[in-house]
Design a protein around this motif. Structure first.
Motif, mmCIF file in Angstrom:
data_model
loop_
_atom_site.group_PDB
_atom_site.id
_atom_site.type_symbol
_atom_site.label_atom_id
_atom_site.label_comp_id
_atom_site.label_asym_id
_atom_site.label_seq_id
_atom_site.Cartn_x
_atom_site.Cartn_y
_atom_site.Cartn_z
ATOM 1 N N MET A 36 41.857 -22.396 -8.089
ATOM 2 C CA MET A 36 41.045 -21.175 -8.057
ATOM 3 C C MET A 36 41.310 -20.334 -6.815
ATOM 4 S SD MET A 36 37.388 -22.352 -9.763
ATOM 5 C CE MET A 36 37.258 -24.025 -9.102
ATOM 6 N N ALA A 37 41.980 -20.910 -5.818
ATOM 7 C CA ALA A 37 42.345 -20.162 -4.608
ATOM 8 C C ALA A 37 43.648 -19.377 -4.779
ATOM 9 C CB ALA A 37 42.484 -21.127 -3.429
ATOM 10 N N LEU A 38 44.406 -19.661 -5.832
ATOM 11 C CA LEU A 38 45.715 -19.024 -5.997
ATOM 12 C C LEU A 38 45.633 -17.499 -6.144
ATOM 13 C CD1 LEU A 38 47.515 -21.667 -8.255
ATOM 14 C CD2 LEU A 38 47.932 -21.189 -5.833
ATOM 15 N N PRO A 39 44.670 -16.930 -6.899
ATOM 16 C CA PRO A 39 44.573 -15.461 -6.931
ATOM 17 C C PRO A 39 44.311 -14.854 -5.559
ATOM 18 C CG PRO A 39 43.394 -16.411 -8.799
ATOM 19 C CD PRO A 39 43.754 -17.550 -7.879
ATOM 20 N N PHE A 40 43.539 -15.554 -4.719
ATOM 21 C CA PHE A 40 43.293 -15.088 -3.351
ATOM 22 C C PHE A 40 44.602 -15.016 -2.578
ATOM 23 C CE2 PHE A 40 42.843 -16.119 1.122
ATOM 24 C CZ PHE A 40 41.846 -15.251 1.568
ATOM 25 N N ILE A 41 45.407 -16.056 -2.672
ATOM 26 C CA ILE A 41 46.661 -16.102 -1.921
ATOM 27 C C ILE A 41 47.619 -15.019 -2.413
ATOM 28 C CG2 ILE A 41 48.711 -17.522 -1.475
ATOM 29 C CD1 ILE A 41 46.795 -19.946 -1.478
ATOM 30 N N SER A 42 47.642 -14.796 -3.714
ATOM 31 C CA SER A 42 48.488 -13.746 -4.281
ATOM 32 C C SER A 42 48.061 -12.370 -3.774
ATOM 33 C CB SER A 42 48.420 -13.799 -5.811
ATOM 34 O OG SER A 42 49.179 -12.766 -6.387
ATOM 35 N N GLU A 43 46.753 -12.128 -3.775
ATOM 36 C CA GLU A 43 46.230 -10.839 -3.288
ATOM 37 C C GLU A 43 46.462 -10.695 -1.785
ATOM 38 O OE1 GLU A 43 44.601 -7.133 -3.071
ATOM 39 O OE2 GLU A 43 45.092 -8.243 -4.903
ATOM 40 N N ILE B 10 40.824 -20.864 -15.596
ATOM 41 C CA ILE B 10 41.183 -19.501 -16.001
ATOM 42 C C ILE B 10 42.595 -19.508 -16.563
ATOM 43 C CG2 ILE B 10 41.497 -17.122 -15.226
ATOM 44 C CD1 ILE B 10 39.689 -17.763 -12.860
ATOM 45 N N GLY B 11 42.763 -18.890 -17.728
ATOM 46 C CA GLY B 11 44.092 -18.795 -18.319
ATOM 47 C C GLY B 11 44.017 -18.097 -19.665
ATOM 48 N N LYS B 12 45.054 -17.346 -19.991
ATOM 49 C CA LYS B 12 45.070 -16.607 -21.260
ATOM 50 C C LYS B 12 45.022 -17.537 -22.459
ATOM 51 C CE LYS B 12 47.629 -12.561 -19.522
ATOM 52 N NZ LYS B 12 47.794 -13.003 -18.136
ATOM 53 N N ASN B 13 45.544 -18.748 -22.300
ATOM 54 C CA ASN B 13 45.595 -19.695 -23.415
ATOM 55 C C ASN B 13 44.574 -20.811 -23.251
ATOM 56 O OD1 ASN B 13 47.758 -18.306 -24.571
ATOM 57 N ND2 ASN B 13 49.260 -19.456 -23.400
ATOM 58 N N HIS C 279 42.393 -27.394 -14.785
ATOM 59 C CA HIS C 279 42.724 -26.145 -14.095
ATOM 60 C C HIS C 279 44.241 -25.983 -13.963
ATOM 61 C CE1 HIS C 279 38.809 -24.560 -12.621
ATOM 62 N NE2 HIS C 279 38.416 -25.825 -12.753
ATOM 63 N N VAL C 280 44.929 -27.077 -13.663
ATOM 64 C CA VAL C 280 46.384 -27.033 -13.544
ATOM 65 C C VAL C 280 47.010 -26.612 -14.867
ATOM 66 C CG1 VAL C 280 48.461 -28.428 -13.232
ATOM 67 C CG2 VAL C 280 46.517 -28.741 -11.695
ATOM 68 N N SER C 281 46.556 -27.228 -15.955
ATOM 69 C CA SER C 281 47.077 -26.922 -17.281
ATOM 70 C C SER C 281 46.915 -25.440 -17.606
ATOM 71 C CB SER C 281 46.355 -27.782 -18.328
ATOM 72 O OG SER C 281 46.778 -27.470 -19.633
ATOM 73 N N ALA C 282 45.721 -24.903 -17.332
ATOM 74 C CA ALA C 282 45.466 -23.488 -17.604
ATOM 75 C C ALA C 282 46.367 -22.594 -16.756
ATOM 76 C CB ALA C 282 43.998 -23.173 -17.335
ATOM 77 N N ALA C 283 46.560 -22.966 -15.489
ATOM 78 C CA ALA C 283 47.394 -22.162 -14.590
ATOM 79 C C ALA C 283 48.861 -22.193 -14.997
ATOM 80 C CB ALA C 283 47.236 -22.653 -13.156
ATOM 81 N N LEU C 284 49.275 -23.254 -15.663
ATOM 82 C CA LEU C 284 50.650 -23.345 -16.165
ATOM 83 C C LEU C 284 50.854 -22.505 -17.427
ATOM 84 C CD1 LEU C 284 51.321 -27.175 -15.722
ATOM 85 C CD2 LEU C 284 52.569 -25.331 -14.579
ATOM 86 N N GLY C 285 49.766 -22.003 -17.999
ATOM 87 C CA GLY C 285 49.855 -21.246 -19.242
ATOM 88 C C GLY C 285 49.887 -22.131 -20.467
ATOM 89 N N LEU C 286 49.632 -23.430 -20.273
ATOM 90 C CA LEU C 286 49.612 -24.373 -21.386
ATOM 91 C C LEU C 286 48.361 -24.115 -22.220
ATOM 92 C CD1 LEU C 286 51.542 -26.826 -21.977
ATOM 93 C CD2 LEU C 286 49.759 -28.275 -21.007
ATOM 94 N N SER D 214 42.636 -12.078 -11.859
ATOM 95 C CA SER D 214 44.007 -12.346 -12.284
ATOM 96 C C SER D 214 44.196 -13.843 -12.471
ATOM 97 C CB SER D 214 45.004 -11.817 -11.250
ATOM 98 O OG SER D 214 44.784 -12.433 -9.994
ATOM 99 N N ASP D 215 45.025 -14.206 -13.445
ATOM 100 C CA ASP D 215 45.248 -15.623 -13.723
ATOM 101 C C ASP D 215 45.969 -16.284 -12.551
ATOM 102 O OD1 ASP D 215 44.143 -15.245 -16.178
ATOM 103 O OD2 ASP D 215 46.025 -15.217 -17.285
ATOM 104 N N PRO D 216 45.582 -17.500 -12.212
ATOM 105 C CA PRO D 216 46.339 -18.246 -11.198
ATOM 106 C C PRO D 216 47.693 -18.646 -11.767
ATOM 107 C CG PRO D 216 44.665 -19.645 -12.186
ATOM 108 C CD PRO D 216 44.445 -18.270 -12.744
#
Length: 326
Positions: A16-23, A280-283, A256-263, A145-147
């Motif tokens: 859940m911290a990945l969108p922060f790091i991206s921003e 969080i993830g589109k899928n 969370h990892v699975s969702a972030a991978l787009g799985l 935004s998706d991680p």
């Protein structure tokens, strides 16, 4: 400019911290960004183009005041111009203070504000943890935004070769275990959901889950199912996970990892609030269910909350079919 980010300690929170790091990278394209994290979550951040360096902290090295002081002194050598903490602990704020960074940013918690130069009030409203982190960067939008987890070409080759050694091709990933027992999925439910399935199944988990993994296999002897609980590092597990067909996940970091991978991920969320800590993830499909189950005494009348024991195999198949179409 050198920026430090003190990472959350749990796998799900690190995702859940990945969108922060991206921003943070988008706002500081020329900065050197270092993530400071416990060694067991470092696999989440590897290969991330927004991060210049991952500084790991061993599990037992910061559990006491001496370890905390040593960590702060070690980071002082980094000369961070700005330092964020994404945890609400007093210890993390103390590390930031000892590091000597001129700008130390975090949330008000545990009477630690005097250690920070900029402290934010926590919202009275229930907001997703990713949004909570982003608010420190003055990002207020409701859409998160998706991680993203990044995998190198070399890692992809390793994962394909390793999956061949396991004699599996696009297995279904199962993450039935969680640190909290009331967040786990029972063996009987997994058995019901995969009964008579022709798919291959791969159980993921920690070393502490190994016995539970073998117990699940014993209950599903008619299925093609294997366990790799505790056999691979988090990073290696992530790589293998990326080659799976879809996943069935308890409320856990691996979900969370699975969702972030787009799985395609079906996350069963019992305790807590999905709108606060859900993957969080589109899928990703989150199924909120009662926990603990009250059986015949259940008074749940909400259409938004399911009885996990009543979810049938056909419903799982329908959920999966809909996810795979996305």
């Amino acid at each position: 400019m050198k920026i430090g980010v003190y990472s959350p300690n749990w796998i799900g929170d690190a995702i859940m911290a990945l969108p922060f790091i991206s921003e943070l990278r988008d706002q500081n394209p020329n900065a050197e960004i270092n993530v400071i994290c416990k060694d067991w979550v470092s696999g989440v951040y590897e290969e991330n183009p927004a991060i210049n360096e991952i500084i790991t902290i061993k599990k037992d090295s910061i559990n006491n005041i001496i370890g905390t002081l040593k960590t702060g002194w070690r980071l002082k050598l980094r000369n961070f111009d700005q330092f964020f903490t994404l945890t609400d602990s007093f210890r993390s704020a103390l590390v930031l203070r000892i590091s000597g960074s001129n700008k130390r940013v975090g949330y008000k918690a545990q009477m630690r504000s005097f250690l920070l130069t900029k402290s934010f009030h926590r919202s009275n409203k229930r907001i997703h943890r990713s949004r909570k982190f982003l608010k420190m960067l003055k990002i207020e939008q409701n859409v998160i935004s998706d991680p993203n987890i990044y995998i190198s070409e070399k890692e992809k080759i390793w994962a394909k070769n390793e999956m061949k050694k396991l004699k599996l091709n696009k297995p279904v990933a199962i993450f039935p275990f969680s640190v909290a027992k009331n967040r786990s999925i029972s063996n009987s439910l997994i058995k019901k959901w995969i009964k008579n399935s022709k798919s291959n199944y791969l159980i993921f988990g920690s070393k502490d889950d190994a016995i539970k993994g073998y117990s699940l296999i014993n209950q599903c002897k008619k299925n093609s199912i294997k366990s790799i609980c505790g056999k691979y590092s988090l990073r290696q597990s992530i790589l293998l996970m990326s080659l799976c067909y879809y996943s069935l996940a308890a409320d856990s970091g691996l979900g969370h990892v699975s969702a972030a991978l787009g799985l395609p991920t079906i996350s069963f969320f019992g305790v807590g609030y999905p709108d606060k800590t859900g993957p969080i993830g589109k899928n990703t499909l989150i199924i909120k269910h009662c926990s603990p189950c009250r059986g015949n005494d259940c008074e749940n009348i909400s259409n938004k909350i399911s009885c996990i024991k009543q979810i049938s195999k056909s419903e799982i198949e329908l959920y999966v079919s809909n996810l795979l179409k996305m």
